[in-house]
Scaffold this motif. Structure first.
Motif, mmCIF file in Angstrom:
data_model
loop_
_atom_site.group_PDB
_atom_site.id
_atom_site.type_symbol
_atom_site.label_atom_id
_atom_site.label_comp_id
_atom_site.label_asym_id
_atom_site.label_seq_id
_atom_site.Cartn_x
_atom_site.Cartn_y
_atom_site.Cartn_z
ATOM 1 N N GLY A 50 0.819 -1.214 0.000
ATOM 2 C CA GLY A 50 0.000 0.000 0.000
ATOM 3 C C GLY A 50 0.849 1.258 0.000
ATOM 4 N N CYS A 51 1.903 1.266 0.838
ATOM 5 C CA CYS A 51 2.804 2.429 0.901
ATOM 6 C C CYS A 51 3.529 2.642 -0.424
ATOM 7 N N ILE A 52 4.007 1.556 -1.022
ATOM 8 C CA ILE A 52 4.695 1.655 -2.319
ATOM 9 C C ILE A 52 3.746 2.248 -3.353
ATOM 10 N N MET A 53 2.495 1.761 -3.386
ATOM 11 C CA MET A 53 1.527 2.233 -4.376
ATOM 12 C C MET A 53 1.182 3.710 -4.176
ATOM 13 N N ILE A 54 0.943 4.115 -2.928
ATOM 14 C CA ILE A 54 0.593 5.518 -2.656
ATOM 15 C C ILE A 54 1.784 6.437 -2.946
ATOM 16 N N LEU A 55 2.982 6.007 -2.543
ATOM 17 C CA LEU A 55 4.193 6.781 -2.820
ATOM 18 C C LEU A 55 4.398 6.941 -4.325
ATOM 19 N N PHE A 56 4.229 5.832 -5.058
ATOM 20 C CA PHE A 56 4.424 5.876 -6.504
ATOM 21 C C PHE A 56 3.361 6.737 -7.176
ATOM 22 N N LEU A 57 2.148 6.745 -6.643
ATOM 23 C CA LEU A 57 1.069 7.570 -7.179
ATOM 24 C C LEU A 57 1.482 9.043 -7.169
ATOM 25 N N PHE A 58 2.142 9.470 -6.072
ATOM 26 C CA PHE A 58 2.506 10.879 -5.933
ATOM 27 C C PHE A 58 3.821 11.247 -6.613
ATOM 28 N N ILE A 59 4.820 10.359 -6.549
ATOM 29 C CA ILE A 59 6.134 10.755 -7.085
ATOM 30 C C ILE A 59 6.701 9.807 -8.143
ATOM 31 N N GLY A 60 5.900 8.858 -8.590
ATOM 32 C CA GLY A 60 6.384 7.860 -9.547
ATOM 33 C C GLY A 60 6.909 8.419 -10.852
ATOM 34 N N LYS A 61 6.117 9.285 -11.472
ATOM 35 C CA LYS A 61 6.518 9.848 -12.764
ATOM 36 C C LYS A 61 7.796 10.666 -12.624
ATOM 37 N N GLU A 62 7.903 11.425 -11.520
ATOM 38 C CA GLU A 62 9.085 12.247 -11.266
ATOM 39 C C GLU A 62 10.331 11.381 -11.065
ATOM 40 N N ILE A 63 10.163 10.256 -10.336
ATOM 41 C CA ILE A 63 11.295 9.340 -10.114
ATOM 42 C C ILE A 63 11.769 8.771 -11.449
ATOM 43 N N LEU A 64 10.820 8.315 -12.262
ATOM 44 C CA LEU A 64 11.185 7.767 -13.572
ATOM 45 C C LEU A 64 11.876 8.814 -14.436
ATOM 46 N N ASN A 65 11.341 10.048 -14.441
ATOM 47 C CA ASN A 65 11.955 11.132 -15.218
ATOM 48 C C ASN A 65 13.353 11.453 -14.708
ATOM 49 N N LEU A 66 13.516 11.436 -13.379
ATOM 50 C CA LEU A 66 14.796 11.753 -12.745
ATOM 51 C C LEU A 66 15.892 10.785 -13.192
ATOM 52 N N ILE A 67 15.538 9.493 -13.293
ATOM 53 C CA ILE A 67 16.548 8.511 -13.715
ATOM 54 C C ILE A 67 16.511 8.252 -15.223
ATOM 55 N N GLY A 68 15.718 9.058 -15.919
ATOM 56 C CA GLY A 68 15.713 9.000 -17.392
ATOM 57 C C GLY A 68 14.951 7.831 -17.978
ATOM 58 N N ILE A 69 13.954 7.346 -17.260
ATOM 59 C CA ILE A 69 13.140 6.229 -17.774
ATOM 60 C C ILE A 69 11.734 6.749 -18.021
ATOM 61 N N ASP A 70 11.218 6.495 -19.211
ATOM 62 C CA ASP A 70 9.846 6.912 -19.474
ATOM 63 C C ASP A 70 8.880 5.814 -19.044
ATOM 64 N N VAL A 71 7.611 6.174 -18.948
ATOM 65 C CA VAL A 71 6.576 5.253 -18.477
ATOM 66 C C VAL A 71 6.492 4.013 -19.369
ATOM 67 N N ASN A 72 6.658 4.209 -20.682
ATOM 68 C CA ASN A 72 6.579 3.078 -21.612
ATOM 69 C C ASN A 72 7.681 2.049 -21.356
ATOM 70 N N SER A 73 8.899 2.518 -21.118
ATOM 71 C CA SER A 73 10.014 1.602 -20.822
ATOM 72 C C SER A 73 9.742 0.828 -19.543
ATOM 73 N N PHE A 74 9.240 1.521 -18.530
ATOM 74 C CA PHE A 74 8.907 0.907 -17.244
ATOM 75 C C PHE A 74 7.842 -0.170 -17.427
ATOM 76 N N ALA A 75 6.833 0.147 -18.241
ATOM 77 C CA ALA A 75 5.742 -0.806 -18.486
ATOM 78 C C ALA A 75 6.227 -2.028 -19.265
ATOM 79 N N VAL A 76 7.133 -1.830 -20.224
ATOM 80 C CA VAL A 76 7.675 -2.958 -20.997
ATOM 81 C C VAL A 76 8.494 -3.860 -20.076
ATOM 82 N N ALA A 77 9.286 -3.264 -19.181
ATOM 83 C CA ALA A 77 10.050 -4.053 -18.203
ATOM 84 C C ALA A 77 9.098 -4.853 -17.309
#
Length: 193
Positions: A50-77
């Protein structure tokens, strides 16, 4: 600050997350993990997921952008992970080998089984369409259900029996495989464009 709680949004987001988390389909995996490690801490696994999901809801996109991974790459992985879990379920083989884990509550149960790449990708997609507070309520509803299933996995195992679990494992393995293929095909197009 007012809450924009919308029953329709909560219900839709809950159903989407329920389908992606697929805790019913994961019962055979949960039972398998329980046999490997002895005990699963239902509360710990549910709270961490639950904590992982709520945390990712708020900062997930920013974390992925920060490390240079787009949502599509994350989803394919995530699609590859789901694909291999599905193969394990269908073929009855073990691809994931851990050096005698003491507990399976956090890895692989809370992450990536409950709060995996498919769930994370869904949360980012839901955030684009629904109010955040409705998604949080949907997450809480799903975590309560996940906890109930984890807590009663022993009873479910006794009711279904070994053959029943084998059948469910194969059926949900095929469904998980289909979800993996859909996740892959939907997001690979975004990567190639």
């Amino acid at each position: 600050m007012s809450l924009n709680l919308d029953f329709k949004e909560i219900a839709t987001a809950s159903m989407i997350l329920f389908a992606i988390i697929d805790i019913i389909g994961n019962i055979p995996i949960i039972i398998g993990l329980k046999k490997k490690v002895g005990k699963i801490h239902s509360e710990k696994a549910s709270i961490v997921a639950g904590c992982i999901m709520i945390l990712f809801l708020f900062i997930g996109k920013e974390i992925l952008n920060l490390i240079g991974i787009d949502v599509n790459s994350f989803a394919v992985a995530g699609a590859f992970i789901l694909f291999f879990i599905a193969l394990e379920m269908i073929l009855g083989i073990t691809l994931y080998k851990d050096e005698a884990p003491e507990t399976a509550s956090i890895v692989p149960l809370a992450f990536p089984l409950i709060a995996g790449a498919g769930t994370m990708t869904s949360l980012i997609s839901l955030r684009a369409e629904y109010a955040v507070e409705n998604i949080v309520v949907a997450i809480v509803i799903n975590i309560i259900f996940v906890y109930a299933v984890l807590k009663s996995s022993g009873k479910i195992e006794r009711i279904l029996g070994k053959q029943g679990i084998g059948v469910i494992r194969k059926v949900f393995g095929v469904i998980l495989l289909a979800i993996a293929v859909k996740l892959f095909t939907t997001n690979i197009q975004g990567l190639l464009n």
